[in-house]
Design an enzyme around this catalytic site. Structure first.
Site, mmCIF file in Angstrom:
data_model
loop_
_atom_site.group_PDB
_atom_site.id
_atom_site.type_symbol
_atom_site.label_atom_id
_atom_site.label_comp_id
_atom_site.label_asym_id
_atom_site.label_seq_id
_atom_site.Cartn_x
_atom_site.Cartn_y
_atom_site.Cartn_z
ATOM 1 N N GLY A 29 0.687 -1.225 0.021
ATOM 2 C CA GLY A 29 -0.051 0.029 0.114
ATOM 3 C C GLY A 29 0.923 1.205 0.084
ATOM 4 N N ASP A 30 0.216 2.286 -0.472
ATOM 5 C CA ASP A 30 0.891 3.605 -0.500
ATOM 6 C C ASP A 30 -0.146 4.788 0.082
ATOM 7 O OD1 ASP A 30 3.435 5.096 -0.773
ATOM 8 O OD2 ASP A 30 3.777 4.055 -2.821
ATOM 9 N N GLY A 45 -0.649 8.861 1.643
ATOM 10 C CA GLY A 45 -0.153 10.321 1.781
ATOM 11 C C GLY A 45 0.984 10.540 2.866
ATOM 12 N N GLY A 91 2.829 7.544 3.905
ATOM 13 C CA GLY A 91 3.921 6.594 3.998
ATOM 14 C C GLY A 91 3.615 5.416 3.299
ATOM 15 N N SER A 92 4.378 4.533 2.964
ATOM 16 C CA SER A 92 4.160 3.100 2.391
ATOM 17 C C SER A 92 4.024 2.308 3.298
ATOM 18 C CB SER A 92 5.466 2.713 1.216
ATOM 19 O OG SER A 92 5.588 4.034 0.414
ATOM 20 N N LYS A 144 4.238 0.233 8.266
ATOM 21 C CA LYS A 144 4.213 1.514 7.599
ATOM 22 C C LYS A 144 5.446 2.593 7.907
ATOM 23 C CE LYS A 144 1.000 4.855 8.575
ATOM 24 N NZ LYS A 144 -0.436 5.625 8.422
ATOM 25 N N ASP A 152 -10.528 10.891 8.028
ATOM 26 C CA ASP A 152 -10.142 10.296 6.584
ATOM 27 C C ASP A 152 -10.805 9.023 6.614
ATOM 28 O OD1 ASP A 152 -8.808 10.829 4.289
ATOM 29 O OD2 ASP A 152 -7.027 9.661 4.812
#
Length: 632
Positions: free
Chosen positions: A329-330, A332, A334-335, A350, A452
């Site tokens: 996953g990626d 806003g 971090g990855s 993360k 969010d």
């Protein structure tokens, strides 16, 4: 400016090589002779010489089984805790340990807290090969105090926590079943002290530890098992059993050469220090005894209430060096990478991006730790730990293996729509998401606004249950005096386009109703199968809310219902009920929206209708009340 030449650098490397060789030879010699030397020393509870994995010399045996011999009990250290080694049966895989009460564990005067000999935080074995035995966990889980009167919580907060939940004393206890309760204890804290004094059983699994398998191969080659104690990762080393005989013959020559090279190295070292001081003489240096992020977290939350701390090396190793192939996953901030810890647990790690403004990353990092360490709900992701390191800020979560809701609706897992995302499943996803939001708003003090709620932050498990994650933007609703009557906080709008509350975006006033708006957008996604924002759509219908509102205004809701539901015959009369609820949630004015409790109640009613319904409707109508709520 003076510079160090390649020849000088090579010389330094040669010197370090000889130092390493001599250190390696010394370690090998010690490992080969330590067992014989220890036969004459007292090292209870061992009645004979120590053997792998136990050792008394650094670099020998297993790095987690280093013993300090003393009387009446030898000492072993695990995660900065010192334990007295009470019992060990030869050829077993368990130890009985009693934590020592060093003065650093409790800084309160004895007259303030009655449990002065108890550690003032959970005993934590995470990151080590050890785990608490089920029997020790079970014994701790069944005790309770007879008196309901708590200690002075302002002075002794940890004792209060133990009164409420004594199993917190051993962090990571996971019970598969509970034995019968043993009654209450009058001297509750005294009982806990006795429990620790008589010993905690810890176990390890040789099959899950590569040191043991490597040692078997080493023994087959007549070698001596050890590790590189100078390396932070402490990799396994197999010392040849005869190496020290050759080393003794060459040591004298090497020492002479080493002394000669050491003189040159000293000169080069002075030059290097001078260059470093000259280059950075204008930089301000401030003593940092502890990482500033850790100091911030400890300032806002007691250390024993924070999740475990992982080392950067452990998380780097668990993700195979943050291998791009392991990226799952990626976002806003971090990855996210798939990781496997030393205890074989699969986790999501993360790694926060190094933003232009590192303060933003640090704020999101600390915010997520403080939020997630204070909540517990089956539909919210669990934070297993964190790492604050100059090389990166890392968070360790539950690994949810079935992607996100966005994947199932719009992305690479869209093929699941025909199988798993039936209308009944979609209603259940909506209900579980609403229950998570309700928990944040009404079961936590102060309330938490997620800020969010999106289909990308709703993670789907294999049984299609969900967990809401990514709390980097979340806020505690601690109201300033100026807004106590209106119950809002002033803050700059943050969130994902298409889900962001327009009232919050316009007024900068954040309330729980901002999450309700985002939840309403997710409901529209579940109904339509469309994205919250799609740049390929007409400008007036780019956001899903605008598109659905425009269709409702002309009586064409059926045009935006996911065709998969119609093909499968699942476009039942409950679709318009969910649509009406969604329309109320996305009302432009906050006061026109329901709260999360009402959303949960209505979705439960709709779920019951879906489960019992056997008919399918052909039309979709939304009440005039819902239209009035969204026309503003």
């Amino acid at each position: 400016m003076t510079t160090v030449t390649n020849r000088q650098i090579s010389l330094i490397f040669i010197i370090f090589f000889f130092i390493f060789q001599i250190d390696l030879s010394t370690t090998a010699h010690k490992c080969s002779s330590s067992s014989a030397e220890k036969k004459s020393e007292s090292c209870p509870p061992f009645v004979s010489s120590l053997s792998f994995p136990f050792s008394t010399y650094p670099g020998c045996g297993h790095p987690w089984f280093q013993i300090h011999c003393s009387y009446p009990h030898s000492i072993i250290s695990i995660n900065n805790f010192s334990f007295s080694l009470l019992r060990y049966e030869p050829n077993s895989t368990s130890l009985f340990l009693s934590p020592q009460p060093p003065s650093v564990l409790n800084s309160k005067p004895h007259n303030q807290c009655s449990s002065s000999s108890l550690p003032n935080r959970s005993i934590n074995l995470s990151g080590s090969p050890f785990r608490f035995s089920d029997s020790s966990c079970s014994r701790l889980s069944v005790i309770k105090p007879c008196s309901l009167t708590l200690p002075n919580c302002s002075l002794c907060s940890w004792e209060c926590e133990l009164f409420k939940q004594p199993v917190q004393l051993l962090q990571g206890c996971e019970l598969k079943h509970h034995s019968e309760e043993q009654g209450c204890q009058e001297d509750f804290l005294g009982f806990l002290q006795s429990f620790l004094k008589w010993g905690i059983q810890v176990q390890w699994d040789e099959n899950e530890d590569t040191y043991f398998s490597n040692c078997k191969l080493c023994h087959a080659k007549n070698g001596i098992c050890g590790f590189n104690s100078s390396d932070p990762l402490k990799p396994f080393l197999c010392f040849p059993s005869q190496i020290h005989q050759k080393i003794h013959r060459n040591n004298s020559k090497r020492i002479v050469l080493f002394c000669t090279l050491f003189i040159f190295a000293s000169v080069l070292l002075v030059i290097g220090i001078f260059i470093a001081v000259f280059r950075f003489r204008g930089a301000k240096s401030s003593p940092t005894e502890e990482d500033p992020t850790t100091l911030f977290l400890h300032k806002h939350r007691s250390p024993n209430l924070l999740p475990p701390v992982f080392s950067y090396e452990e998380l780097e190793s668990s993700t195979n060096g943050f291998d791009p192939k392991r990226k799952i996953g990626d976002g806003g901030f971090g990855s996210v990478y798939l990781g496997q810890l030393y205890d074989s647990r699969l986790v999501a790690v993360k790694k926060l991006h190094k933003l232009h403004s590192t303060a933003a990353a640090t704020k999101a990092f600390c915010n997520e730790i403080l939020i997630l360490s204070s909540i517990d709900h089956p539909n919210l992701v669990k934070l297993h730990g964190y790492c604050s390191d100059p090389r990166g800020l890392l968070l360790v979560y539950d690994y949810v293996p079935n992607g996100t809701l966005a994947d199932h609706l719009h992305g690479s897992k869209g093929l699941y729509k025909k199988g798993s995302l039936t209308w009944q499943v979609r209603v259940e996803v909506a209900l579980q998401t609403a229950m998570a939001v309700e928990y944040l708003h009404f079961s936590v003090e102060p309330a938490i606004v997620h800020r969010d709620i999106t289909s990308s932050n709703i993670f789907v498990e294999k049984d299609m249950k969900i967990k809401v994650g990514d709390f980097g933007l979340s806020r505690l609703l601690v109201y300033p005096e100026s807004s106590l009557s209106s119950r809002y906080v002033w803050t700059g709008p943050q969130g994902t386009p298409g889900y962001l509350d327009p009232d919050y975006h316009r007024s900068f006033r954040l309330t729980e109703k901002s999450d309700v708006y985002s939840l309403g957008v997710v409901l529209l996604e579940l109904i339509s199968g469309m994205k919250a924002v799609d740049l390929t759509r007409d400008k007036r219908e780019m956001t899903l809310v605008d598109l659905v509102v425009s269709k409702i205004q002309v009586g064409s809701l059926h045009q935006v219902v996911d065709p998969v539901l119609i093909i499968e015959g699942e476009a039942m009369g409950t679709v318009d009920a969910v649509a009406e609820l969604a329309f109320r949630c996305v009302a432009t004015e906050k006061d026109d929206r329901p709260d999360a409790k009402e959303v949960v109640v209505q979705l439960k009613q709709i779920r019951n209708r879906v489960c019992s319904s056997t008919t399918t409707t052909n039309g979709y109508r939304v009440s005039k009340g819902a239209l009035d709520a969204i026309k503003a």
